[in-house]
Structures are given as C-alpha cells and as structure tokens.
Design a protein around this motif. Sequence first.
Motif, PDB file in Angstrom:
ATOM      1  N   ALA A 131     -16.824 -36.234  10.019  1.00  0.00           N
ATOM      2  CA  ALA A 131     -17.577 -37.445  10.316  1.00  0.00           C
ATOM      3  C   ALA A 131     -18.214 -37.353  11.693  1.00  0.00           C
ATOM      4  CB  ALA A 131     -16.662 -38.665  10.233  1.00  0.00           C
ATOM      5  N   ALA A 132     -17.452 -36.857  12.671  1.00  0.00           N
ATOM      6  CA  ALA A 132     -17.973 -36.754  14.034  1.00  0.00           C
ATOM      7  C   ALA A 132     -19.090 -35.721  14.130  1.00  0.00           C
ATOM      8  CB  ALA A 132     -16.841 -36.402  14.998  1.00  0.00           C
ATOM      9  N   ALA A 133     -18.929 -34.581  13.466  1.00  0.00           N
ATOM     10  CA  ALA A 133     -19.957 -33.545  13.508  1.00  0.00           C
ATOM     11  C   ALA A 133     -21.248 -34.028  12.863  1.00  0.00           C
ATOM     12  CB  ALA A 133     -19.440 -32.278  12.805  1.00  0.00           C
ATOM     13  N   MET A 134     -21.113 -34.725  11.739  1.00  0.00           N
ATOM     14  CA  MET A 134     -22.290 -35.264  11.075  1.00  0.00           C
ATOM     15  C   MET A 134     -22.950 -36.331  11.953  1.00  0.00           C
ATOM     16  SD  MET A 134     -23.915 -34.793   8.129  1.00  0.00           S
ATOM     17  CE  MET A 134     -22.717 -34.253   6.918  1.00  0.00           C
ATOM     18  N   ALA A 135     -22.130 -37.120  12.630  1.00  0.00           N
ATOM     19  CA  ALA A 135     -22.673 -38.150  13.523  1.00  0.00           C
ATOM     20  C   ALA A 135     -23.433 -37.522  14.687  1.00  0.00           C
ATOM     21  CB  ALA A 135     -21.539 -39.031  14.041  1.00  0.00           C
ATOM     22  N   GLN A 136     -22.889 -36.444  15.241  1.00  0.00           N
ATOM     23  CA  GLN A 136     -23.588 -35.746  16.320  1.00  0.00           C
ATOM     24  C   GLN A 136     -24.935 -35.225  15.828  1.00  0.00           C
ATOM     25  OE1 GLN A 136     -22.876 -35.713  19.381  1.00  0.00           O
ATOM     26  NE2 GLN A 136     -20.671 -35.545  19.772  1.00  0.00           N
ATOM     27  N   LYS A 137     -24.958 -34.725  14.619  1.00  0.00           N
ATOM     28  CA  LYS A 137     -26.220 -34.246  14.047  1.00  0.00           C
ATOM     29  C   LYS A 137     -27.209 -35.405  13.911  1.00  0.00           C
ATOM     30  CE  LYS A 137     -28.172 -31.961   9.971  1.00  0.00           C
ATOM     31  NZ  LYS A 137     -27.890 -31.296   8.671  1.00  0.00           N
ATOM     32  N   GLY A 138     -26.715 -36.555  13.470  1.00  0.00           N
ATOM     33  CA  GLY A 138     -27.594 -37.712  13.329  1.00  0.00           C
ATOM     34  C   GLY A 138     -28.176 -38.169  14.654  1.00  0.00           C
ATOM     35  N   LEU A 139     -27.363 -38.145  15.698  1.00  0.00           N
ATOM     36  CA  LEU A 139     -27.842 -38.573  17.016  1.00  0.00           C
ATOM     37  C   LEU A 139     -28.912 -37.633  17.570  1.00  0.00           C
ATOM     38  CD1 LEU A 139     -24.454 -39.604  18.655  1.00  0.00           C
ATOM     39  CD2 LEU A 139     -26.310 -41.135  17.998  1.00  0.00           C
ATOM     40  N   ALA A 140     -28.903 -36.382  17.107  1.00  0.00           N
ATOM     41  CA  ALA A 140     -29.862 -35.396  17.616  1.00  0.00           C
ATOM     42  C   ALA A 140     -31.188 -35.421  16.865  1.00  0.00           C
ATOM     43  CB  ALA A 140     -29.247 -33.996  17.524  1.00  0.00           C
ATOM     44  N   LEU A 141     -31.286 -36.212  15.815  1.00  0.00           N
ATOM     45  CA  LEU A 141     -32.520 -36.240  15.023  1.00  0.00           C
ATOM     46  C   LEU A 141     -33.696 -36.778  15.829  1.00  0.00           C
ATOM     47  CD1 LEU A 141     -31.334 -37.564  11.521  1.00  0.00           C
ATOM     48  CD2 LEU A 141     -31.826 -35.202  12.204  1.00  0.00           C
ATOM     49  N   GLN A 142     -34.860 -36.240  15.535  1.00  0.00           N
ATOM     50  CA  GLN A 142     -36.106 -36.726  16.129  1.00  0.00           C
ATOM     51  C   GLN A 142     -36.920 -37.469  15.074  1.00  0.00           C
ATOM     52  OE1 GLN A 142     -36.816 -36.278  19.487  1.00  0.00           O
ATOM     53  NE2 GLN A 142     -34.714 -35.461  19.510  1.00  0.00           N
ATOM     54  N   LYS A 143     -37.758 -38.365  15.523  1.00  0.00           N
ATOM     55  CA  LYS A 143     -38.586 -39.155  14.596  1.00  0.00           C
ATOM     56  C   LYS A 143     -39.507 -38.248  13.799  1.00  0.00           C
ATOM     57  CE  LYS A 143     -42.298 -41.291  15.948  1.00  0.00           C
ATOM     58  NZ  LYS A 143     -43.273 -40.787  14.922  1.00  0.00           N
ATOM     59  N   PRO A 144     -39.502 -38.378  12.464  1.00  0.00           N
ATOM     60  CA  PRO A 144     -40.467 -37.625  11.658  1.00  0.00           C
ATOM     61  C   PRO A 144     -41.895 -37.992  12.043  1.00  0.00           C
ATOM     62  CG  PRO A 144     -38.741 -38.572  10.279  1.00  0.00           C
ATOM     63  CD  PRO A 144     -38.592 -39.186  11.636  1.00  0.00           C
ATOM     64  N   ALA A 145     -42.763 -37.017  12.041  1.00  0.00           N
ATOM     65  CA  ALA A 145     -44.149 -37.247  12.469  1.00  0.00           C
ATOM     66  C   ALA A 145     -44.837 -38.311  11.633  1.00  0.00           C
ATOM     67  CB  ALA A 145     -44.925 -35.932  12.408  1.00  0.00           C
ATOM     68  N   ALA A 146     -44.491 -38.384  10.345  1.00  0.00           N
ATOM     69  CA  ALA A 146     -45.182 -39.323   9.462  1.00  0.00           C
ATOM     70  C   ALA A 146     -44.633 -40.752   9.554  1.00  0.00           C
ATOM     71  CB  ALA A 146     -45.087 -38.836   8.023  1.00  0.00           C
ATOM     72  N   MET A 147     -43.532 -40.958  10.303  1.00  0.00           N
ATOM     73  CA  MET A 147     -42.902 -42.284  10.361  1.00  0.00           C
ATOM     74  C   MET A 147     -43.379 -43.048  11.583  1.00  0.00           C
ATOM     75  SD  MET A 147     -38.845 -43.318  10.326  1.00  0.00           S
ATOM     76  CE  MET A 147     -38.643 -42.763   8.621  1.00  0.00           C
ATOM     77  N   ALA A 148     -43.691 -44.304  11.389  1.00  0.00           N
ATOM     78  CA  ALA A 148     -44.113 -45.156  12.494  1.00  0.00           C
ATOM     79  C   ALA A 148     -42.935 -45.411  13.430  1.00  0.00           C
ATOM     80  CB  ALA A 148     -44.661 -46.473  11.965  1.00  0.00           C
ATOM     81  N   GLN A 149     -43.216 -45.555  14.710  1.00  0.00           N
ATOM     82  CA  GLN A 149     -42.165 -45.752  15.698  1.00  0.00           C
ATOM     83  C   GLN A 149     -41.328 -46.998  15.430  1.00  0.00           C
ATOM     84  OE1 GLN A 149     -41.511 -43.459  18.278  1.00  0.00           O
ATOM     85  NE2 GLN A 149     -39.614 -44.656  18.401  1.00  0.00           N
ATOM     86  N   PRO A 150     -41.926 -48.148  15.073  1.00  0.00           N
ATOM     87  CA  PRO A 150     -41.106 -49.333  14.800  1.00  0.00           C
ATOM     88  C   PRO A 150     -40.099 -49.122  13.661  1.00  0.00           C
ATOM     89  CG  PRO A 150     -43.384 -49.983  15.139  1.00  0.00           C
ATOM     90  CD  PRO A 150     -43.361 -48.490  15.051  1.00  0.00           C
TER      91      PRO A 150
END
Length: 442
Positions: A131-150
């Motif tokens: 759970a912690a390793a997956m959470a760390q991976k989630g925190l490191a994600l960057q916004k997909p280029a096609a997704m609006a910032q809001p």
Amino acid sequence: MKKLVIASVMALASLSLAPAPKVYAQDISIKDPAEYNAFQMFSSQNDPKQKVAAGESFLKQYPQSQVKNLVLDQMIDASQAAQDQASVVKYAGELLQVDPNNLKAILYSVVIKKQQCSAANGSDQATCDDAAAMAQKGLALQKPAAMAQPEWDKLTHAAFPIFHSAIALDDTVKKDSKAAQQEYTTELKSYSEDEAKSTGLNDTLLLAQAYAQPGSSQDLKQAIWFFARVWALAPAQYKAQIEPKLEYYYKKYHGGLDGLDEIKAKAATSVFPTADYNPPPAKSPQEQIHDLIASTPNLDTLALSDKETILGVGSKEDADKMWAVLQGKQTQVPGIVISATADQVQVAVTEDAKASKQADFIVNLKKPLTEAEQKIVQPGFEFKSAPDAMLVGTYDTYKQLPATDTTSASAQVVLKDGEFVPAEKKKATPAHHAPAARRPRH
C-alpha cells in the motif's frame, strides 16, 4: 487490540475519481464487427456481476483490444459496485500493466490494501508495504498532458491525502513514529477546514497516537493538542474513549488537569497548535510521584495505572512504599492482552504500555485456562471490570524497566494465583462480589 475508529478516510464505495465515459458508437472505431458487438454487449450490462463476466469474456477473446483500458476501468467500477474488493485490486493491477500511471487504479489499490493492512493490525507487513509503495508511486505522478489543470487538482486533492495516510500507516506498523508524524501532518495540511473536521478526524487521532508513542520521538505536548481536537470534534459516544488518553498524557506532561478545558476549546477551532498553545510542563516524574504519595493518605485507593507508574518511574524509596502496600494483595487487572498461554496472561495496563504493545503486568494463573477460556483470552482481548470478564491476581514481584528508543521507563509487575473470571459467572452470583471501587480519573 480493539481499535477506536471515529471516521474513515474515503470509503471505497464512495470513490469516483475517474468514472469511465459513456461510450457511443462514434466514440470508438473497432474495425472487427464481432469485437465491436462484443464491446457494445459488455457496455450495455447494468448488473455488476454480469458486467464483470462480460468483461472477462471480452478480454479473453480480444486481449489486445484498443478499448482494453476502458473495459478494465469499467470492470473496476462493476467490482466495486458488487463489493468484491479482491476483483477491484485484480483489475486495477491489470489496468496498471497497460496504463502504469493510471491514478484511479493506483488509488483503488491503495485504499483496499490500506484497509487490509489496518484490519491485520500490523501482522501483514507485506500488504502494508504494498500500500505504501503504491501510494509513493501515486504521489510521484505528473499531470497528463491532455488533462486540464482544474480536473487534475480535483483528482489529486482527493487522492493524495489517502496516499499520505497509507504511508503513515506503514510507518506506524514499522514503529517509525517520527515518519508517521510527518506523513499524517502532510495529510492534514492538505484538507480544507471542513474536511479536516470530518474526513481527517480519524487520522488526527492516529497523529495524536504517533506523538504519544513511547520512545525518542514522543512529544506529549503535540499529542495533547491532537487528542484534545479529536475529543472536541468526535461524536458524543466516542468522547468517553478518548478522554482517558487525553487526561493521562496531559497529567503526565503538566502534572494536573488545570487548563485542559481551555486547550479543548482552542483545539476545536484549529487543526494544528495555535501560537499561544504553551501548557507549562510539570515537575519531573519523580517529583510528581513523590507529591502524589505525600498527598494520598491511602495509596491503595489509587488507580492501577497510577500504582504501576509509581513502581516504574518513582524513586526507589517511593516505589518501595507503594510495593509495601500492594505485595500479597489481590487486584483486578484491566487492560489489553498482549500474549496468553494456558498458564500465563500478559497484559498492557497503562496507556504507554498499550501504545507500545508491551505487557506491564504478567499474571501467572492458579489453574490453567480451559480451551473455551483460551479462545476468549487472545491477544487484543480487553479485560475491563464488572460486569465484563475480569482477570484477577495477587501481587508477587516487580522490577523497574529503563526507557529505550521505543519504550518509556516502566515497571513489570508479576501477579500470582491469577484467575480468569468470566462475565457469566459474575452475573450468576452478583451477591458474592463487592461493588467495584470508583477509580480516580487520571
């Protein structure tokens, strides 16, 4: 150990961070008519179990389909609707194989594995680590280029606090209180004021417990604030469970209960300690104990946890005075079972002992527990007082234990001629038992 849970982070059933879009014929371009029809049949299913079955059939027949991501996304939702957590984790894992940065799949995996880690009460380290390793991976994600910032901000605002909570839980299981304190603090800072009072309240309690954990990272001043906040905001039925902890640590830090009501009022209005929060520390533990002994005409009237504190932290002279009153006398042992055999029960009585999951009372039994009694007296079982099941014994020996990196100074008390007194026995013969003495609050 019985857990106090006053609120949960987001329940899995309420998660809907990235719902699959409704698919119309013009949204897809599957060239194979048979594949297209199979996909449409899958998409039209409304029953969750039937939808999962249709999805399994589709992916088996078309494992490289261009809509594989979409099918797996919808199978996650269907499994969630069917309350099948194992399948949610399974399909989330499959989705991550084809879309490694899928925030929804990561979040669902973290939520379920965190629940499993918590339910195992620290005994399933691998799941906690996952759970912690997956959470760390989630925190490191960057916004997909096609997704609006809001839209990205909305998703991360819901997901990132859960990720920090999962990492903090793993730190707690590993007995790294300092790291847990940091993660819970980061989580609580990410909430709005209203969210901190509701979604964040349970982890406010866990932050208080992390600060109260015996050892080098213990900070009772911080622990008091967060216990006070939880007490102030918790539903009425939980206040009685929180208040003994709050008062125990406040007395340990400050020496008395004066000023605690003001702290409760302040904590109700702020997640974190205010600038004017500065309760004065008490005298040294030895000085407090000496004063307690001097001001208590009958030491036998003290609460059991206070007696144990005197034995563990007091000067040899004061501890010997306490022991002279106790040795050879019978006592109830209210507390949480740490370990048990047929011939011996080890119990954590004080809040410090409970927090560190270390037995401070060892009860050697007069006669072995029966098989039926052994099924009751398991680690985590809590002995209370009448009319509940009780554990009694006669004071035999004690020794003082010095503080370590993970424990506070304490006493280990050994009782002889112990007896398990089931609730049914007391209820059947109430006239044979004197009323339980009222224990002073501490």
